[in-house]
Design a protein around this motif. Structure first.
Motif, mmCIF file in Angstrom:
data_model
loop_
_atom_site.group_PDB
_atom_site.id
_atom_site.type_symbol
_atom_site.label_atom_id
_atom_site.label_comp_id
_atom_site.label_asym_id
_atom_site.label_seq_id
_atom_site.Cartn_x
_atom_site.Cartn_y
_atom_site.Cartn_z
ATOM 1 N N MET A 231 0.818 -1.192 0.000
ATOM 2 C CA MET A 231 0.000 0.000 0.000
ATOM 3 C C MET A 231 0.864 1.258 0.000
ATOM 4 S SD MET A 231 -3.015 0.983 -0.032
ATOM 5 C CE MET A 231 -3.959 2.404 0.227
ATOM 6 N N VAL A 232 1.969 1.200 0.725
ATOM 7 C CA VAL A 232 2.853 2.360 0.786
ATOM 8 C C VAL A 232 3.473 2.613 -0.584
ATOM 9 C CG1 VAL A 232 4.967 3.245 1.830
ATOM 10 C CG2 VAL A 232 3.314 2.029 3.232
ATOM 11 N N ILE A 233 3.809 1.559 -1.297
ATOM 12 C CA ILE A 233 4.420 1.732 -2.611
ATOM 13 C C ILE A 233 3.443 2.383 -3.587
ATOM 14 C CG2 ILE A 233 3.935 -0.397 -3.880
ATOM 15 C CD1 ILE A 233 7.356 1.012 -3.588
ATOM 16 N N VAL A 234 2.150 2.083 -3.446
ATOM 17 C CA VAL A 234 1.148 2.705 -4.310
ATOM 18 C C VAL A 234 1.070 4.206 -4.033
ATOM 19 C CG1 VAL A 234 -1.316 2.760 -4.852
ATOM 20 C CG2 VAL A 234 -0.163 0.566 -4.540
ATOM 21 N N LEU A 235 1.237 4.583 -2.784
ATOM 22 C CA LEU A 235 1.236 6.006 -2.439
ATOM 23 C C LEU A 235 2.521 6.700 -2.881
ATOM 24 C CD1 LEU A 235 -0.315 5.793 1.132
ATOM 25 C CD2 LEU A 235 -1.435 6.535 -0.961
ATOM 26 N N ALA A 236 3.619 5.954 -2.937
ATOM 27 C CA ALA A 236 4.905 6.546 -3.300
ATOM 28 C C ALA A 236 5.099 6.641 -4.808
ATOM 29 C CB ALA A 236 6.038 5.739 -2.686
ATOM 30 N N LEU A 237 4.374 5.868 -5.606
ATOM 31 C CA LEU A 237 4.570 5.865 -7.052
ATOM 32 C C LEU A 237 4.363 7.238 -7.701
ATOM 33 C CD1 LEU A 237 3.161 2.438 -8.237
ATOM 34 C CD2 LEU A 237 5.513 3.238 -8.279
ATOM 35 N N ALA B 128 4.913 10.155 -6.453
ATOM 36 C CA ALA B 128 6.071 10.977 -6.094
ATOM 37 C C ALA B 128 7.303 10.533 -6.887
ATOM 38 C CB ALA B 128 6.341 10.890 -4.598
ATOM 39 N N ILE B 129 7.481 9.233 -7.056
ATOM 40 C CA ILE B 129 8.620 8.718 -7.824
ATOM 41 C C ILE B 129 8.521 9.169 -9.279
ATOM 42 C CG2 ILE B 129 9.692 6.609 -8.695
ATOM 43 C CD1 ILE B 129 8.979 5.320 -5.985
ATOM 44 N N PHE B 130 7.336 9.080 -9.856
ATOM 45 C CA PHE B 130 7.149 9.508 -11.239
ATOM 46 C C PHE B 130 7.372 11.010 -11.392
ATOM 47 C CE2 PHE B 130 4.270 5.656 -11.847
ATOM 48 C CZ PHE B 130 5.293 4.914 -12.413
ATOM 49 N N ALA B 131 6.925 11.798 -10.425
ATOM 50 C CA ALA B 131 7.124 13.249 -10.492
ATOM 51 C C ALA B 131 8.602 13.602 -10.411
ATOM 52 C CB ALA B 131 6.353 13.935 -9.365
ATOM 53 N N VAL B 132 9.329 12.954 -9.511
ATOM 54 C CA VAL B 132 10.765 13.222 -9.382
ATOM 55 C C VAL B 132 11.494 12.803 -10.653
ATOM 56 C CG1 VAL B 132 12.846 12.514 -8.150
ATOM 57 C CG2 VAL B 132 10.806 13.154 -6.879
ATOM 58 N N ALA B 133 11.121 11.670 -11.234
ATOM 59 C CA ALA B 133 11.752 11.214 -12.473
ATOM 60 C C ALA B 133 11.479 12.182 -13.620
ATOM 61 C CB ALA B 133 11.261 9.820 -12.834
ATOM 62 N N ALA B 134 10.256 12.711 -13.692
ATOM 63 C CA ALA B 134 9.922 13.658 -14.753
ATOM 64 C C ALA B 134 10.700 14.966 -14.584
ATOM 65 C CB ALA B 134 8.425 13.933 -14.756
ATOM 66 N N ILE B 135 10.820 15.446 -13.357
ATOM 67 C CA ILE B 135 11.583 16.676 -13.108
ATOM 68 C C ILE B 135 13.056 16.466 -13.437
ATOM 69 C CG2 ILE B 135 12.384 18.228 -11.281
ATOM 70 C CD1 ILE B 135 9.604 17.885 -10.003
#
Length: 122
Positions: free
Chosen positions: A1-7, A9-16
C-alpha cells in the motif's frame, strides 16, 4: 500500500529530473562542450564561467546569512550546481586536451602532426 502512495512521487521526481537533464542551461552547455574537440580556450572559458557563478553564489549566501529572504537559498543552490558543473566540465576538457597536446591543438595545421607525434611516442 505504501508503494502505491509513493509511485506518484517517484514519477514526479523522475519527470523533473528528465526535464532538468534536457533543458537546464548548464546541462546544455556541458553537453555541447563534450561534443566538441577539447581546446584550451573552451576550458578557460568554462573555468571563468564557473568562477563567476561561484562568486555570485558566495555573495548571495552572505546576503541570506545577513537576513535576506529565505527563498534566495534556492538561488544559492542553483548557482552552486552550475558552478560545480562548469568547473568539472572545464577540468575534464582541459585534461582531455592536455593529453592530446592542448597547446598545439589551437593551430589546425599543427594539430594533425601533433596527434600523430604524441600518439606514436610511447
Amino acid at each position: 500500500m505504501v508503494i502505491v502512495l509513493a509511485l506518484p512521487a517517484i514519477f514526479a521526481v523522475a519527470a523533473i529530473h528528465r526535464f532538468l537533464q534536457l533543458y537546464a542551461p548548464t546541462n546544455l552547455l556541458v553537453r555541447q562542450v563534450r561534443a566538441q574537440e577539447p581546446r584550451c580556450s573552451v576550458a578557460a572559458v568554462l573555468s571563468g564561467l564557473a568562477t563567476t557563478l561561484l562568486v555570485m553564489m558566495h555573495l548571495l549566501g552572505e546576503a541570506v546569512a545577513n537576513g535576506g529572504p529565505g527563498w534566495l537559498n534556492l538561488a544559492v543552490l542553483m548557482l552552486a550546481l552550475g558552478g560545480h558543473q562548469g568547473c568539472r566540465a572545464g577540468v575534464d576538457r582541459h585534461g582531455a586536451g592536455h593529453r592530446r597536446g592542448c597547446a598545439l591543438r589551437d593551430d589546425p595545421r599543427v594539430a594533425s602532426a601533433a596527434g600523430v607525434f604524441i600518439g606514436s611516442a610511447v
